[in-house]
Design a protein around this motif. Structure first.
Motif, short mmCIF file in Angstrom:
data_model
loop_
_atom_site.label_atom_id
_atom_site.label_comp_id
_atom_site.label_asym_id
_atom_site.label_seq_id
_atom_site.Cartn_x
_atom_site.Cartn_y
_atom_site.Cartn_z
N THR A 18 -25.69 96.51 -60.32
CA THR A 18 -24.67 96.82 -61.65
C THR A 18 -23.35 97.06 -60.68
OG1 THR A 18 -26.22 97.12 -63.13
CG2 THR A 18 -23.95 97.70 -63.65
N ALA A 19 -23.59 98.34 -59.72
CA ALA A 19 -22.37 98.84 -59.10
C ALA A 19 -21.52 97.77 -58.43
CB ALA A 19 -22.78 100.08 -58.07
N ALA A 20 -22.32 96.86 -57.70
CA ALA A 20 -21.62 95.79 -57.22
C ALA A 20 -20.73 94.83 -57.93
CB ALA A 20 -22.71 94.68 -56.27
N LEU A 21 -21.44 94.45 -59.14
CA LEU A 21 -20.75 93.55 -60.01
C LEU A 21 -19.54 94.39 -60.83
CD1 LEU A 21 -23.76 92.08 -62.07
CD2 LEU A 21 -22.10 91.02 -60.58
N THR A 22 -19.57 95.79 -60.96
CA THR A 22 -18.53 96.34 -61.66
C THR A 22 -17.61 96.74 -60.75
OG1 THR A 22 -20.21 97.48 -62.92
CG2 THR A 22 -18.00 98.31 -63.03
N LEU A 23 -17.74 97.04 -59.31
CA LEU A 23 -16.74 97.06 -58.33
C LEU A 23 -15.93 95.80 -58.24
CD1 LEU A 23 -18.69 99.21 -55.90
CD2 LEU A 23 -16.55 99.98 -56.89
N ASN A 24 -16.71 94.61 -58.22
CA ASN A 24 -16.04 93.30 -58.03
C ASN A 24 -15.08 93.09 -59.13
OD1 ASN A 24 -15.92 90.32 -56.83
ND2 ASN A 24 -16.74 90.15 -58.94
N ALA A 25 -15.55 93.40 -60.33
CA ALA A 25 -14.59 93.20 -61.27
C ALA A 25 -13.16 94.13 -61.54
CB ALA A 25 -15.37 93.68 -63.02
N ARG A 26 -13.27 95.17 -60.62
CA ARG A 26 -12.07 95.83 -60.37
C ARG A 26 -11.36 95.41 -59.05
NH1 ARG A 26 -15.07 97.12 -64.35
NH2 ARG A 26 -14.88 98.98 -65.48
N GLY A 27 -11.96 94.52 -58.33
CA GLY A 27 -11.31 94.00 -57.19
C GLY A 27 -11.76 94.57 -56.03
N ILE A 28 -12.68 95.30 -56.15
CA ILE A 28 -13.36 96.18 -54.68
C ILE A 28 -14.43 95.35 -54.30
CG2 ILE A 28 -14.26 98.22 -53.98
CD1 ILE A 28 -12.63 99.60 -56.30
N THR A 29 -14.38 94.97 -52.98
CA THR A 29 -15.47 94.52 -52.52
C THR A 29 -16.62 95.23 -51.99
OG1 THR A 29 -14.72 94.48 -50.26
CG2 THR A 29 -14.05 92.61 -51.36
N SER A 30 -17.94 94.71 -52.18
CA SER A 30 -18.97 95.64 -51.38
C SER A 30 -20.09 94.62 -50.87
CB SER A 30 -19.57 96.53 -52.84
OG SER A 30 -20.14 95.36 -53.81
N THR A 31 -20.86 95.37 -50.27
CA THR A 31 -22.12 94.66 -49.57
C THR A 31 -23.40 95.40 -50.02
OG1 THR A 31 -20.92 93.82 -47.78
CG2 THR A 31 -23.31 93.91 -47.68
N VAL A 32 -24.37 94.71 -50.54
CA VAL A 32 -25.62 95.76 -50.81
C VAL A 32 -26.72 95.28 -49.95
CG1 VAL A 32 -27.40 96.01 -52.77
CG2 VAL A 32 -25.10 95.16 -53.52
N ILE A 33 -27.36 96.32 -49.44
CA ILE A 33 -28.39 96.17 -48.44
C ILE A 33 -29.68 96.90 -49.25
CG2 ILE A 33 -26.90 96.33 -46.61
CD1 ILE A 33 -28.01 99.24 -45.94
N ASP A 34 -30.82 96.32 -48.81
CA ASP A 34 -32.19 96.74 -49.30
C ASP A 34 -33.28 96.48 -48.27
OD1 ASP A 34 -33.19 97.29 -52.38
OD2 ASP A 34 -34.64 96.43 -51.03
N GLY A 35 -33.97 97.35 -48.15
CA GLY A 35 -35.15 97.12 -47.10
C GLY A 35 -36.39 96.14 -47.46
N ALA A 36 -36.35 95.73 -48.61
CA ALA A 36 -37.31 94.81 -49.03
C ALA A 36 -36.86 93.46 -48.29
CB ALA A 36 -37.40 94.56 -50.47
N ARG A 37 -38.03 92.56 -48.05
CA ARG A 37 -37.70 91.33 -47.50
C ARG A 37 -37.21 90.28 -48.35
NH1 ARG A 37 -39.39 89.47 -42.73
NH2 ARG A 37 -40.41 90.95 -41.18
N GLU A 38 -37.70 90.52 -49.60
CA GLU A 38 -37.23 89.56 -50.50
C GLU A 38 -37.35 90.39 -52.09
OE1 GLU A 38 -38.49 85.29 -52.62
OE2 GLU A 38 -39.57 86.23 -51.07
N LEU A 39 -36.07 90.29 -52.53
CA LEU A 39 -36.27 91.06 -53.83
C LEU A 39 -36.88 90.01 -54.88
CD1 LEU A 39 -32.58 92.46 -53.89
CD2 LEU A 39 -34.73 93.58 -53.26
N THR A 40 -37.90 90.50 -55.53
CA THR A 40 -38.83 89.81 -56.48
C THR A 40 -38.77 90.23 -57.65
OG1 THR A 40 -40.68 90.66 -55.45
CG2 THR A 40 -39.94 88.57 -54.67
#
Length: 388
Positions: A18-40
């Motif tokens: 949600t942070a990534a989406l909300t930042l994008n809506a404000r014109g701020i770019t982001s990258t999300v990292i997660d330790g899981a091999r796949e988000l399921t």
């Protein structure tokens, strides 16, 4: 070293996405990292309160969310003998501008993930990228990950109750605090009970509570809360996300008599169930420093009493994005000042509601719900559900 990103978000859960989406809506770019091999699509049910639904609706997700969720119109409390103790309207029926939604956590997670990848690009979420620590220097944070070093102007720790970011920022005197209650959770294929739009809490003997509600897709979510110990720091052997014996859980409610639900049969119909200790942490006097802050459960883990944890993470995301848009960098501290006090009050209110929620008396339940509403107002919205 990768090219420096504007914002690096550690944690691809509900708060981080949600942070990534909300930042994008404000014109701020982001990258999300997660330790899981796949988000399921893992997990069971979650409730989104009206203030969180509003934020997701403003991100253009209102219709998609409605398609996968159930909007409860009331919460009802029953004794284990079947007597109605107390009832309160929810969502729009309760006078709010937006509904409350009960939804499978995995379905919500996949909706957010697909939307992030659609709007920010397929590489906006990097799985199999486990954060081990970070170095914070003026103007840049270097994150140490299993993928190698990654640089960003800002690092957001949205990495959950076992946050690596929080552990580095607050290495001492930050224990998980156990309520003394063990939660058994599952989701059962079942026909909706009562009117199909009711959250129900059944109050059994010895402080045992069953919380159940439909979450869409033909599933009914259930949580059995069993007092097990006195409150205090979580022991190291308390167990976390451990598979539970479904028959043993069902035996705890086999004598309960409800004309609209067979609790034991519902539990036994679950293909799998898990158990967790109900925990939170004491509120922090500060969240982050320099170019680093926290969000969601990493910042303010709270009892599920009140069904407010995921909703508060979504509010964190909106306030963070607004403050970074207003003043990138210094906005981190303004965000923290805004959210730290509000979420600390909810952590405290959830503890108080949990302590007072053992009553089976109608007047006590009504008084506790009214007090919780007063204590947890957020952006003009409030919730008084006792768990979720």
């Amino acid at each position: 070293m990768t090219e420096t990103a504007e914002v690096l978000i550690a944690g691809g859960g509900i708060g981080g996405l949600t942070a990534a989406l909300t930042l994008n809506a404000r014109g701020i770019t982001s990258t999300v990292i997660d330790g899981a091999r796949e988000l399921t699509p893992l997990g069971v049910g979650i409730n989104l309160l009206p203030h969180a639904v509003r934020e997701l609706d403003e991100l253009g997700l209102g219709r998609a969310l409605a398609d996968i969720a159930v909007a409860p119109t009331k919460i009802s409390f029953f004794s284990s003998e079947g007597d109605l103790l107390f009832q309160e309207p929810r969502g729009i029926a309760g006078g709010y501008a937006y509904p409350q939604y009960s939804v499978h956590r995995g379905e919500l997670h996949m909706l957010l993930l697909a939307t992030v990848r659609d709007r920010l690009g397929p590489d906006a979420v990097l799985t199999g990228t486990r954060l081990s620590g970070f170095d914070d220097s003026p103007g840049v944070v270097t994150a140490h990950t299993s993928r190698g070093e990654m640089a960003a102007h800002i690092l957001i720790g949205a990495d959950g109750v076992h946050s690596v970011v929080r552990a580095q920022l607050h290495p001492e005197n930050d224990q998980l605090m156990w309520s003394g209650v063990r939660m058994f959770r599952g989701a059962t294929p079942a026909e909706p009970f009562l009117d199909g739009q009711t959250m129900a809490i059944v109050k059994g003997p010895a402080g045992v509570d069953l919380i159940t509600y439909p979450i869409g897709g033909g599933l009914t979510n259930w949580v059995l809360q069993v007092p097990e110990s006195t409150p205090g720091p979580l022991p190291g052997d308390a167990g976390w996300n451990v598979a539970a014996d479904v028959d043993a859980v069902a035996a705890r409610v086999s004598s309960w008599q409800l004309d609209w639900l067979d609790p034991a049969a519902m539990v036994r119909a679950s293909s799998v169930a898990f158990e967790y200790p109900m925990v939170d942490r004491d509120a922090l006097p500060w969240w982050g420093t320099g170019n680093v802050t926290l969000l969601g459960d990493a910042a303010h883990p709270m009892y599920p009493v009140g069904a407010n944890g995921g909703s508060q993470a979504i509010l964190d995301a909106r306030v963070l994005a607004d403050e970074l848009l207003r003043d990138f960098g210094p906005g981190l501290r303004t965000y923290e000042d805004n959210r730290r006090a509000a979420t600390a009050e909810i952590v405290a209110a959830n503890r108080e509601m949990h302590a007072s929620g053992v009553s089976r008396r109608r007047e006590d339940l009504a008084a506790a719900a009214a007090k919780y509403r007063r204590d947890t107002k957020a952006d003009g919205y409030a919730s008084s559900s006792l768990t979720g």
